[in-house]
Design an enzyme around this catalytic site. Sequence first.
Site: not given
Length: 202
Positions: A86-87, A100, A102, A143, A172
């Site tokens: 979610k933004l 975050n 990605h 992002d 990751e």
Amino acid sequence: MLISGGGTTLRNLLEKIERRELDAEIALVISSSPQAGGLEFARAVGIPTCILERRQFPTTAAYSDRLFDACRPVAADLIVMGGFLKLLVIPGDFENRVINIHPSLIPAFCGQGFYGNRVHEAVISQGAKITGCTVHFVDNRYDHGPILMQAPVPVCEGDTPDTLAARVFAAECELYPQALGLIGEGRVEIHDRQTRILPPAS
């Protein structure tokens, strides 16, 4: 920590903390979905959880306000996204305190709609030879915030989205804890969109 799905990143960080490879404490897990499998990882080790569904709020700003209101009472130093889709609108007191990871080398294969296997499908369909993962600070765009660290991952002949995803996730699992450790040690500086990793204290 913010999650939306299976919680594999959460599980990895919990394992790193348990093995004392990451000096951190997860004080709260917030999920955007009541069905997120990651909630069970949190509950299994006694971490408080909170479910905040975006559809329950009229705007992104209202959703963001409620989410950060939930973070403040636990005195969170850092908000860590792990598959959170979610933004958010980042408030001033959390600027450069939301991070975050990605599954591509930003700015390639990122932005709205690029998540999970969609990223790896796009990488393969474009014939890219190198992909990877990116740890970045979060701003008010998908992002887009300052990049902290990246790790390259080769795209192999015959790769499927699943095989590529597995290799990227393995990267990751090492990169994210390393980045969080650097932040925890106070070794990260941000100037405009540029980050700098400081040497260890002598």
